[in-house]
Design an enzyme around this catalytic site. Structure first.
Site, PDB file in Angstrom:
ATOM      1  N   ARG A 182      -5.333  -6.374 -10.930  1.00 14.51           N
ATOM      2  CA  ARG A 182      -6.165  -7.196 -10.044  1.00 14.51           C
ATOM      3  C   ARG A 182      -7.525  -6.492  -9.944  1.00 14.51           C
ATOM      4  O   ARG A 182      -7.573  -5.309  -9.619  1.00 14.51           O
ATOM      5  CB  ARG A 182      -5.542  -7.291  -8.650  1.00 14.51           C
ATOM      6  CG  ARG A 182      -6.479  -7.912  -7.620  1.00 14.51           C
ATOM      7  CD  ARG A 182      -6.101  -7.574  -6.185  1.00 14.51           C
ATOM      8  NE  ARG A 182      -4.834  -8.127  -5.790  1.00 14.51           N
ATOM      9  CZ  ARG A 182      -4.065  -7.568  -4.845  1.00 14.51           C
ATOM     10  NH1 ARG A 182      -4.427  -6.452  -4.236  1.00 14.51           N
ATOM     11  NH2 ARG A 182      -2.913  -8.111  -4.519  1.00 14.51           N
ATOM     12  N   ARG A 193     -12.335  -6.466   7.130  1.00 14.84           N
ATOM     13  CA  ARG A 193     -12.889  -7.826   6.964  1.00 14.84           C
ATOM     14  C   ARG A 193     -14.154  -7.987   7.797  1.00 14.84           C
ATOM     15  O   ARG A 193     -15.095  -8.649   7.383  1.00 14.84           O
ATOM     16  CB  ARG A 193     -11.855  -8.901   7.375  1.00 14.84           C
ATOM     17  CG  ARG A 193     -10.551  -8.868   6.616  1.00 14.84           C
ATOM     18  CD  ARG A 193     -10.655  -9.210   5.143  1.00 14.84           C
ATOM     19  NE  ARG A 193     -11.135  -8.240   4.227  1.00 14.84           N
ATOM     20  CZ  ARG A 193     -10.416  -7.235   3.675  1.00 14.84           C
ATOM     21  NH1 ARG A 193      -9.163  -7.052   3.989  1.00 14.84           N
ATOM     22  NH2 ARG A 193     -10.962  -6.412   2.818  1.00 14.84           N
ATOM     23  N   LYS A 196       0.859  -1.195   0.000  1.00 19.79           N
ATOM     24  CA  LYS A 196       0.000   0.000   0.000  1.00 19.79           C
ATOM     25  C   LYS A 196       0.889   1.237   0.000  1.00 19.79           C
ATOM     26  O   LYS A 196       1.775   1.365   0.860  1.00 19.79           O
ATOM     27  CB  LYS A 196      -0.892   0.008   1.243  1.00 19.79           C
ATOM     28  CG  LYS A 196      -2.029  -0.975   1.155  1.00 19.79           C
ATOM     29  CD  LYS A 196      -2.979  -0.845   2.325  1.00 19.79           C
ATOM     30  CE  LYS A 196      -4.132  -1.824   2.154  1.00 19.79           C
ATOM     31  NZ  LYS A 196      -3.739  -3.208   1.853  1.00 19.79           N
ATOM     32  N   LYS A 251     -13.890  -5.653  -5.868  1.00 14.03           N
ATOM     33  CA  LYS A 251     -15.105  -4.832  -5.768  1.00 14.03           C
ATOM     34  C   LYS A 251     -14.795  -3.493  -5.104  1.00 14.03           C
ATOM     35  O   LYS A 251     -15.357  -2.465  -5.468  1.00 14.03           O
ATOM     36  CB  LYS A 251     -16.168  -5.577  -4.967  1.00 14.03           C
ATOM     37  CG  LYS A 251     -16.708  -6.799  -5.690  1.00 14.03           C
ATOM     38  CD  LYS A 251     -17.902  -7.400  -4.964  1.00 14.03           C
ATOM     39  CE  LYS A 251     -18.342  -8.681  -5.640  1.00 14.03           C
ATOM     40  NZ  LYS A 251     -19.482  -9.304  -4.950  1.00 14.03           N
ATOM     41  N   ASP A 270      -1.554  -2.158  -4.060  1.00 16.18           N
ATOM     42  CA  ASP A 270      -2.967  -2.219  -3.664  1.00 16.18           C
ATOM     43  C   ASP A 270      -3.632  -0.876  -3.928  1.00 16.18           C
ATOM     44  O   ASP A 270      -2.969   0.165  -3.959  1.00 16.18           O
ATOM     45  CB  ASP A 270      -3.079  -2.500  -2.152  1.00 16.18           C
ATOM     46  CG  ASP A 270      -2.790  -3.950  -1.797  1.00 16.18           C
ATOM     47  OD1 ASP A 270      -2.726  -4.796  -2.705  1.00 16.18           O
ATOM     48  OD2 ASP A 270      -2.622  -4.225  -0.592  1.00 16.18           O
TER      49      ASP A 270
HETATM   50  P1  FDA Z   1     -18.771 -10.136  -1.543  1.00 20.30           P
HETATM   51  O1  FDA Z   1     -18.535  -9.112  -0.501  1.00 20.30           O
HETATM   52  O2  FDA Z   1     -20.019 -10.076  -2.338  1.00 20.30           O
HETATM   53  O3  FDA Z   1     -18.641 -11.557  -0.860  1.00 20.30           O
HETATM   54  C1  FDA Z   1     -18.915 -12.758  -1.538  1.00 20.30           C
HETATM   55  C2  FDA Z   1     -18.807 -13.919  -0.556  1.00 20.30           C
HETATM   56  O4  FDA Z   1     -17.437 -14.037  -0.089  1.00 20.30           O
HETATM   57  C3  FDA Z   1     -19.604 -13.745   0.737  1.00 20.30           C
HETATM   58  O5  FDA Z   1     -20.925 -14.161   0.588  1.00 20.30           O
HETATM   59  C4  FDA Z   1     -18.813 -14.587   1.713  1.00 20.30           C
HETATM   60  O6  FDA Z   1     -19.096 -15.955   1.518  1.00 20.30           O
HETATM   61  C5  FDA Z   1     -17.383 -14.363   1.287  1.00 20.30           C
HETATM   62  N1  FDA Z   1     -16.747 -13.243   2.015  1.00 20.30           N
HETATM   63  C6  FDA Z   1     -16.481 -12.012   1.530  1.00 20.30           C
HETATM   64  N2  FDA Z   1     -15.861 -11.252   2.465  1.00 20.30           N
HETATM   65  C7  FDA Z   1     -15.755 -12.008   3.564  1.00 20.30           C
HETATM   66  C8  FDA Z   1     -15.222 -11.797   4.866  1.00 20.30           C
HETATM   67  N3  FDA Z   1     -14.655 -10.632   5.213  1.00 20.30           N
HETATM   68  N4  FDA Z   1     -15.277 -12.808   5.757  1.00 20.30           N
HETATM   69  C9  FDA Z   1     -15.832 -13.995   5.438  1.00 20.30           C
HETATM   70  N5  FDA Z   1     -16.351 -14.266   4.213  1.00 20.30           N
HETATM   71  C10 FDA Z   1     -16.323 -13.298   3.294  1.00 20.30           C
HETATM   72  N6  FDA Z   1     -10.056  -3.986  -1.917  1.00 20.30           N
HETATM   73  C11 FDA Z   1      -9.567  -2.752  -2.195  1.00 20.30           C
HETATM   74  O7  FDA Z   1     -10.303  -1.768  -2.078  1.00 20.30           O
HETATM   75  N7  FDA Z   1      -8.259  -2.607  -2.598  1.00 20.30           N
HETATM   76  C12 FDA Z   1      -7.430  -3.670  -2.769  1.00 20.30           C
HETATM   77  O8  FDA Z   1      -6.264  -3.487  -3.144  1.00 20.30           O
HETATM   78  C13 FDA Z   1      -7.944  -4.961  -2.493  1.00 20.30           C
HETATM   79  N8  FDA Z   1      -7.157  -6.072  -2.635  1.00 20.30           N
HETATM   80  C14 FDA Z   1      -7.728  -7.323  -2.541  1.00 20.30           C
HETATM   81  C15 FDA Z   1      -6.997  -8.460  -2.853  1.00 20.30           C
HETATM   82  C16 FDA Z   1      -7.602  -9.707  -2.887  1.00 20.30           C
HETATM   83  C17 FDA Z   1      -6.803 -10.908  -3.266  1.00 20.30           C
HETATM   84  C18 FDA Z   1      -8.997  -9.821  -2.578  1.00 20.30           C
HETATM   85  C19 FDA Z   1      -9.693 -11.134  -2.654  1.00 20.30           C
HETATM   86  C20 FDA Z   1      -9.711  -8.716  -2.205  1.00 20.30           C
HETATM   87  C21 FDA Z   1      -9.095  -7.465  -2.167  1.00 20.30           C
HETATM   88  N9  FDA Z   1      -9.814  -6.328  -1.801  1.00 20.30           N
HETATM   89  C22 FDA Z   1      -9.278  -5.091  -2.059  1.00 20.30           C
HETATM   90  C23 FDA Z   1     -11.101  -6.466  -1.072  1.00 20.30           C
HETATM   91  C24 FDA Z   1     -12.313  -6.409  -1.983  1.00 20.30           C
HETATM   92  O9  FDA Z   1     -12.480  -5.099  -2.472  1.00 20.30           O
HETATM   93  C25 FDA Z   1     -13.594  -6.845  -1.239  1.00 20.30           C
HETATM   94  O10 FDA Z   1     -13.828  -5.972  -0.182  1.00 20.30           O
HETATM   95  C26 FDA Z   1     -13.552  -8.268  -0.686  1.00 20.30           C
HETATM   96  O11 FDA Z   1     -12.936  -9.124  -1.592  1.00 20.30           O
HETATM   97  C27 FDA Z   1     -14.969  -8.813  -0.378  1.00 20.30           C
HETATM   98  O12 FDA Z   1     -15.753  -8.803  -1.530  1.00 20.30           O
HETATM   99  P2  FDA Z   1     -16.026 -10.085  -2.466  1.00 20.30           P
HETATM  100  O13 FDA Z   1     -15.532  -9.744  -3.828  1.00 20.30           O
HETATM  101  O14 FDA Z   1     -15.453 -11.304  -1.907  1.00 20.30           O
HETATM  102  O15 FDA Z   1     -17.604 -10.138  -2.612  1.00 20.30           O
END
Ligand code: FDA
Length: 313
Positions: free
Chosen positions: A175, A295, A90, A178, A124
């Site tokens: 990468r 998280r 970061k 969301k 990031d």
């Molecule tokens: P969504 O929130 O819709 O979740 C889908 C499903 O995933 C949930 O129903 C649950 O099962 C599971 N899940 C998600 N979050 C969980 C949690 N905290 N605990 C338990 N289960 C969970 N953001 C950003 O702004 N800048 C960045 O640089 C990054 N970098 C990054 C790297 C990587 C490898 C990942 C996977 C994510 C990021 N993020 C990020 C975070 C991203 O923006 C987002 O907040 C999270 O990935 C959660 O969203 P999902 O895409 O998983 O979908």
């Protein structure tokens, strides 16, 4: 100390200890050694990693220097142990908020060092106040020939389609996430379903752009990601990307999936078994609090688990 103070001190300490117990589901440990061990376990399961030395919003030049040194040492440790991991950074950890040229100086040192050790740095993406400066710095490094740096696009931001097109044109690896920060509605989609739809549209762009690119040996080494890294735990988004890639005829090894340490381990292994590169974001270090809070905020069930445990004691 009065009884009530003692009571609250004890509550505070218990709360902190409990916070760590819950946080340690998402964080590989407080030391580099613990983080490398976690990566070795992942590698044995066929999973790749990106290591994140936790830290953000650094306020002094001295703290920025300490953070940069830590990341340089981390690159040495990856090289020494031979684990299949690159590094996520970061820029606010390197002083971006208080002194952008200083952050740029540090990230240049880090990317140059990564190049010497045949490694890759993912910058990031943080909150929207830092989007322009982060993209500018990454693009500048890439233009200078430091092509072992990539960054992150957040589908919740309206600007992301334009940013993605520009980065693709430059050949910067992306990468797709969301987005994890609170953003105002004039900058980001407030509704989840719009964020999801934008995510799929951006997946389309990335997958289509991947077709024209050469697949290098460095990519296959486990440290260099392909152009498109789809970072989500959302099965619908993953399925959409898989079907899109199939439609375009993109080979599995050219579509990387990324997930966070401790979340959906079943899905991580399942995708790796299907032949996709799956990279796990492995955070470690003592500055775990803001990461842990994001998280918790993403999922009410995490917060509920934490709070109910706190008051059961
Ligand atoms: P969504 O929130 O819709 O979740 C889908 C499903 O995933 C949930 O129903 C649950 O099962 C599971 N899940 C998600 N979050 C969980 C949690 N905290 N605990 C338990 N289960 C969970 N953001 C950003 O702004 N800048 C960045 O640089 C990054 N970098 C990054 C790297 C990587 C490898 C990942 C996977 C994510 C990021 N993020 C990020 C975070 C991203 O923006 C987002 O907040 C999270 O990935 C959660 O969203 P999902 O895409 O998983 O979908």
């Amino acid at each position: 100390m009065t009884l009530s103070k003692a009571y609250w001190a004890q509550r505070w300490i218990t709360g902190w200890a409990l916070a760590w117990r819950v946080a340690s589901r998402f964080i590989a440990g407080e030391t580099v050694e613990q983080a490398i061990r976690a990566v070795q376990v992942l590698n044995q399961q066929g999973l790749l990693a990106t290591l994140d030395q936790l830290g953000e919003n650094t306020q002094t030049a001295q703290d920025a220097e300490v953070a940069a040194q830590g990341i340089l040492n981390l690159l040495d440790e990856i090289e020494r142990t031979g684990v299949q991991a690159n590094v996520s950074v970061k820029l606010s950890q390197l002083g971006l908020v208080v002194d952008p040229p200083l952050a740029e100086k540090h990230i240049r040192r880090i990317v140059e060092k990564a190049r010497q050790t045949n490694n890759f740095i993912r910058v990031d993406m943080e909150d929207s106040s830092l989007t322009d400066s982060t993209l500018d710095i990454v693009s500048a490094l890439h233009e200078e020939g430091l092509t072992n740096v990539g960054t992150v696009i957040q589908s919740y931001l309206y600007r992301s389609v334009e940013d993605t097109r520009r980065l693709i044109e430059q050949g910067v690896k992306i990468r797709l996430v969301k987005g994890a920060y609170q953003e105002p509605p004039h900058l980001a989609y407030p509704r989840k379903r719009d964020v999801d739809a934008a995510f799929d549209r951006l997946s389309d762009l990335l997958i289509e752009a991947s077709l024209g690119l050469e697949y290098s040996r460095a990519t296959a080494s486990g440290r260099f990601p392909p152009l498109a890294a789809i970072a989500t735990h959302d099965e619908k988004r993953i399925e959409y990307a898989i079907q899109t890639a199939k439609r375009y005829g993109l080979p599995v090894e050219r579509l990387e999936f990324q997930m966070l340490y401790g979340i959906r381990r079943d899905l991580q292994v399942e995708l790796a078994k299907q032949g996709y590169p799956v990279r796990i974001y492995v955070p470690f270090g003592t500055h775990w609090y803001p990461y842990f809070m994001r998280r918790l905020a993403e999922r009410p069930a995490n917060l509920w688990f934490f709070v109910s445990n706190l008051f059961q004691r």
